[in-house]
Design an enzyme around this catalytic site. Structure first.
Site, short mmCIF file in Angstrom:
data_model
loop_
_atom_site.label_atom_id
_atom_site.label_comp_id
_atom_site.label_asym_id
_atom_site.label_seq_id
_atom_site.Cartn_x
_atom_site.Cartn_y
_atom_site.Cartn_z
N LYS A 108 0.86 -1.18 0.00
CA LYS A 108 0.00 0.00 0.00
C LYS A 108 0.89 1.22 0.00
O LYS A 108 2.02 1.17 0.51
CB LYS A 108 -0.87 0.02 1.27
CG LYS A 108 -2.10 0.89 1.15
CD LYS A 108 -3.25 0.10 0.56
CE LYS A 108 -4.45 0.94 0.27
NZ LYS A 108 -5.61 0.08 -0.08
N ASP A 131 -7.08 4.19 -4.39
CA ASP A 131 -7.71 4.07 -3.08
C ASP A 131 -8.32 5.46 -2.83
O ASP A 131 -8.59 6.19 -3.80
CB ASP A 131 -6.69 3.68 -1.99
CG ASP A 131 -7.34 3.22 -0.69
OD1 ASP A 131 -7.82 2.08 -0.63
OD2 ASP A 131 -7.40 4.01 0.27
#
Ligand code: NDP
Ligand code: 2IT
Length: 450
Positions: free
Chosen positions: A130, A170
């Site tokens: 991430k 995201d």
């Protein structure tokens, strides 16, 4: 007296917190997994003996970098960029990029940690990672966003690659940002590859990727409801957020005959007792994706109520699908939802429920679908996008939707396999955590001390 499992978890957490101070979201995510898997690993002690827990909670690599860019006034602004490459046991690091002022290392470590388990559940060969930045795209011009994305990629490019690490979107990162970053990567590397997912259809993207997280969460909801001979048809649904995941969760609920009553953003929520229909949803999509406006404008346009600085959880409905951010449902919200007759909570967002809220759902035998399982549709279709890119082909909407549905069904099956308790209650949190863990842990053992 504390049980052996509590003592083990307390001591593991004490070390973890000492090593990773001031990262409460990361601690929260790790503790949840430990609580779920402890009994399983106690029965399979080779996982403990081979240091799997210590290895899973230490990122393989973390990159932190300066992102200088010039705003429209000609001033140089500096943001911080991150990529947490958590685990590559079963495939290249894979996971989104978040651009939001609250982004810090602890938040990205929690997200990367969860991503490892989620990606394992998808059945596809995807490791976990991430990244992102504390850059706030709100109120910035397209040109400012482009210059930021180009600067971000000017450093990130050297750490990623189609067989190494494949970022995606995201919070705050959608089609526009992926476009600017992809353009910059291609320019620097002189290479057209599937280095990012969520790309445009004209340049290597997959159909259904924008829809996949929201659709997948609703498919998962339908699977959970089916275990109680229920379905979404004619049910009322609370959705939070009004971004990518919320929009397509709403669309799928409408298609399956349910009624979405709420949407929100960080300023408040709207309540539409008649339900958000396709026309109103199109309005929201235009408002959020093109105009970049606030959800309050929905209330002004359609003459419904708007609740400033409130979340939708005080409303009465059959199902709740949080699609905004972490820890948006606390224990009071959980109690209110249960009191109001809510039978199912599906996490479209990552870790939207606090541990105390989750305990309430589980104690009350509510259907509770954790994000790792329920929102895995997005990264699953990202995995399909990677396959299409490397084969230089593109599948149809029907193909991809069918694969998405079948992956969500398989994830549900895995949850049943590892989460069904004596008496029949399905603890999806345990199911997802154990199911996600086993594949990665076994692989790490196969690969030696890595
Ligand atoms: P978007 O940026 O498209 O939308 C985010 C929405 O959530 C916006 O409405 C935003 O409101 C709201 N929001 C964000 N932060 C907060 C906050 N701190 N408090 C209240 N509301 C907030 O993001 P996505 O829809 O892509 O992501 C939503 C959630 O889903 C995240 O948890 C993400 O990690 C998760 N997720 C996303 C996937 C994807 O494929 N995109 C896949 C799996 C999970 P505002 O505009 O006011 O900030
Ligand atoms: O949290 C997530 O799963 C995502 N943001 C999507 C990741 C991806 O690589 O598609």
């Amino acid at each position: 007296m504390k049980s052996a499992s509590q003592l083990f978890i307390d001591s593991f957490m004490e070390n973890l917190i000492k090593k990773n101070p001031s990262e409460p979201e990361f601690h929260q995510a790790v503790r949840e997994v430990l609580l779920s898997i402890y009994e399983y690993i106690e029965d399979n002690p080779h996982y403990i003996d081979s240091g799997i827990l210590e290895r899973l909670t230490e990122a393989e690599r973390i990159i932190i970098f300066r992102v200088p860019w010039m705003n429209d006034l000609g001033k140089i602004v500096v943001n911080r960029g991150f990529r947490v490459e958590m685990n590559s046991a079963i495939g290249p690091y894979k996971g989104g990029l978040r651009f939001h002022p609250t982004v810090n290392l602890g938040i990205l470590k929690f997200l990367a940690f969860e991503q490892v388990f989620k990606n394992s559940l998808t059945t596809l060969p995807l490791g976990g990672g991430k990244g992102g930045s504390d850059f706030d795209p709100k109120g910035k011009s397209d040109n400012e966003v482009m210059r930021f994305c180009q600067s971000f990629m000017t450093e990130l490019y050297r750490h990623i690659g189609p067989n190494t690490d494949v970022p995606a979107g995201d919070i705050g990162v959608g089609g526009r940002e992926i476009g600017y970053m992809f353009g910059q990567y291609k320019r620097i590397k002189n290479e057209f590859t599937g280095v990012l997912t969520g790309k445009g259809i004209n340049w290597g993207g997959s159909v259904i990727r924008p829809e996949a997280t929201g659709y997948g969460a609703v498919y998962f909801t339908e699977e959970m409801l089916n275990t109680r001979h229920e379905s979404i048809k004619n049910k009322t649904v609370l959705i939070s957020g009004s971004g990518n995941v919320a929009q397509y969760a709403t669309q799928k609920v409408i298609q399956l005959g349910g009624k979405v009553l709420t949407l929100s953003d960080s300023n408040g929520y709207i309540l539409d007792p008649d339900g958000i229909d396709t026309e109103k949803l199109n309005y929201v999509m235009n408002l959020k994706n093109q105009q970049r406006g606030r959800i309050k404008e929905y209330a002004d346009t359609y003459g419904v109520q708007y609740f400033e600085n409130k979340t939708p959880w005080q409303e009465k409905a059959d199902i709740a699908i949080p699609c905004a951010t972490q820890n948006e449902i606390d224990v009071n919200d959980a109690e209110t939802l249960i009191k109001n007759g809510c039978i199912c909570i599906t996490e479209g967002a990552n870790m939207p429920c606090t541990p105390e809220a989750i305990n309430q759902f589980i104690e009350n035998k509510i259907l509770y679908g954790p994000g790792k399982a329920a929102n895995a549709g997005g990264v699953a279709v990202s995995g399909l996008e990677m396959s299409q890119d490397s084969m230089r082909i593109s599948w149809t909407r029907e193909d991809v939707d069918k694969q998405l549905k079948s992956i969500m069904k398989e994830i549900h099956q895995t949850c049943l396999k590892y989460g069904t308790k004596v008496g029949g209650y399905i603890n999806y949190m345990d199911g997802a955590n154990i199911g996600g863990f086993v594949k990665v842990a076994d692989t790490m053992i196969d690969q030696g001390a890595v």
